[in-house]
Design a protein around this motif. Sequence first.
Motif, PDB file in Angstrom:
ATOM      1  N   UNK A   1       0.806   8.337   8.938  1.00 22.09           N
ATOM      2  CA  UNK A   1       1.135   6.967   8.545  1.00 22.09           C
ATOM      3  C   UNK A   1       1.733   6.219   9.722  1.00 22.09           C
ATOM      4  N   UNK A   2       1.510   4.933   9.742  1.00 21.26           N
ATOM      5  CA  UNK A   2       2.065   4.015  10.735  1.00 21.26           C
ATOM      6  C   UNK A   2       2.041   2.639  10.084  1.00 21.26           C
ATOM      7  N   UNK A   3       2.767   1.672  10.622  1.00 15.56           N
ATOM      8  CA  UNK A   3       2.723   0.333  10.029  1.00 15.56           C
ATOM      9  C   UNK A   3       1.284  -0.176   9.921  1.00 15.56           C
TER      10      UNK A   3
ATOM     11  N   UNK B   1     -11.862  12.124   2.955  1.00 14.11           N
ATOM     12  CA  UNK B   1     -10.997  11.770   4.083  1.00 14.11           C
ATOM     13  C   UNK B   1     -11.064  10.266   4.307  1.00 14.11           C
ATOM     14  N   UNK B   2      -9.915   9.595   4.201  1.00 13.94           N
ATOM     15  CA  UNK B   2      -9.900   8.139   4.301  1.00 13.94           C
ATOM     16  C   UNK B   2      -8.791   7.687   5.250  1.00 13.94           C
ATOM     17  N   UNK B   3      -9.022   6.590   5.913  1.00 10.77           N
ATOM     18  CA  UNK B   3      -7.982   5.897   6.669  1.00 10.77           C
ATOM     19  C   UNK B   3      -7.965   4.451   6.207  1.00 10.77           C
ATOM     20  N   UNK B   4      -6.856   4.044   5.612  1.00 10.09           N
ATOM     21  CA  UNK B   4      -6.692   2.665   5.159  1.00 10.09           C
ATOM     22  C   UNK B   4      -5.961   1.873   6.229  1.00 10.09           C
ATOM     23  N   UNK B   5      -6.429   0.665   6.472  1.00 11.02           N
ATOM     24  CA  UNK B   5      -5.762  -0.235   7.421  1.00 11.02           C
ATOM     25  C   UNK B   5      -5.629  -1.611   6.781  1.00 11.02           C
ATOM     26  N   UNK B   6      -4.521  -2.272   7.088  1.00 10.52           N
ATOM     27  CA  UNK B   6      -4.271  -3.606   6.554  1.00 10.52           C
ATOM     28  C   UNK B   6      -3.305  -4.321   7.479  1.00 10.52           C
ATOM     29  N   UNK B   7      -3.080  -5.587   7.225  1.00  9.92           N
ATOM     30  CA  UNK B   7      -2.175  -6.375   8.047  1.00  9.92           C
ATOM     31  C   UNK B   7      -0.730  -6.082   7.623  1.00  9.92           C
TER      32      UNK B   7
ATOM     33  N   UNK C   1       0.810  -1.218   0.000  1.00 10.51           N
ATOM     34  CA  UNK C   1       0.000   0.000   0.000  1.00 10.51           C
ATOM     35  C   UNK C   1       0.847   1.273   0.000  1.00 10.51           C
ATOM     36  N   UNK C   2       1.887   1.404   0.847  1.00  4.98           N
ATOM     37  CA  UNK C   2       2.666   2.649   0.823  1.00  4.98           C
ATOM     38  C   UNK C   2       3.286   2.942  -0.545  1.00  4.98           C
ATOM     39  N   UNK C   3       3.858   1.916  -1.180  1.00  5.12           N
ATOM     40  CA  UNK C   3       4.457   2.160  -2.499  1.00  5.12           C
ATOM     41  C   UNK C   3       3.378   2.425  -3.540  1.00  5.12           C
ATOM     42  N   UNK C   4       2.246   1.753  -3.429  1.00  5.72           N
ATOM     43  CA  UNK C   4       1.139   2.041  -4.336  1.00  5.72           C
ATOM     44  C   UNK C   4       0.740   3.508  -4.236  1.00  5.72           C
ATOM     45  N   UNK C   5       0.654   4.030  -3.005  1.00  3.37           N
ATOM     46  CA  UNK C   5       0.291   5.429  -2.837  1.00  3.37           C
ATOM     47  C   UNK C   5       1.340   6.349  -3.441  1.00  3.37           C
TER      48      UNK C   5
END
Length: 344
Positions: free
Chosen positions: A110-112, A196-202, A85-89
């Motif tokens: 951002x955070x892990x 306004x979005x917050x994405x979360x993933x493993x 996700x970070x590199x995609x962004x």
Amino acid sequence: MQDFASAAMVRLLVRAMAAHGLVPPPPPPGADGLAASHVPLAYKRSVVEAVLHQGGLGTLLQLAQRVDVLAGDPVHRALLGATGVPELMARWQRLERYVHSRHQVSTTASAPGTLALHHHARPGVREAPHPTESLAVLGALLGASQALGVRGLQVEIGTSGTADRRLNLPLQGSAIAPAELHAQLAPLAAQGAMGHWTLRWEPHTRTAATPPALQPQPTTHLCDALPWPPLAHQLARHVLHDPAAQHTVDALAQHTGLTRRSLQRALSQRGLSCRHIVTEARSRVAAQWLLESPHSLAEIGFACGFADQPHFTREFARHVGLTPARYRQAFAGAGGPGSLKLSI
């Protein structure tokens, strides 16, 4: 470009509409149509209106996630080359800069395993994104993330100031009917909180392999005929596998297992440099796109890793002998696949 919109996003929606049995509006006039880098803003809005009329906000979000319908496009290849996700962004934000998007997605925290994002107008653009525009961009990012195999993906739409209207959507293992999703999204659109979005993933997990049907198909042989040492060919094949990546000297050194200084010394002994190899590889894959596809110069330059359009034009002309536009004009249609005309 304030009266134009990104054609890649519009192509995604139009193709997804057709795949779902919806009727898109007729394509914009002109020979390039949706193959250009931009389409009239009015046409983009007509496409969105058609989706809303035939399905609503829930359908718009679901259609925008169908990044698979862009398979074969340079933008698809560049975005799905990301490792997470970070590199995609980072790649998405570079695409916005490259095509001079009226709006942009900024990372606010951002955070892990977490990214807080805001879709807003660029400096100098007075008109904020319409909620439907933000929803379409969010859908494309979610679709690309899922195509990359990101696990546990979910999104929260809204801000801390709209606690009663924030919407948390788990994206995997759940199926929300478009009508129900529309009912949940409509209040956010009315409040102007859709951007306004917050994405979360493993985090810290290996992503699943991208399905073969969606996987970008790199062409790693384009530099094989050059009289380079094995080390240079190793680097060129690495770049050609994902030309849109940030191929810094340190990253290339890590790939070869050499120190930065050792890599530079080994190449300089043969009159080469990391920059020359990277640009040569990118120019060759760009030449292939120019000959074999109708896609715009902007999208091709982005997919091949160039920083912006002037950078693409300058470096391509330096390595190939013609600007991208003149190269396509001179050689497109002159030969089949693999018949690249490089004056090197």
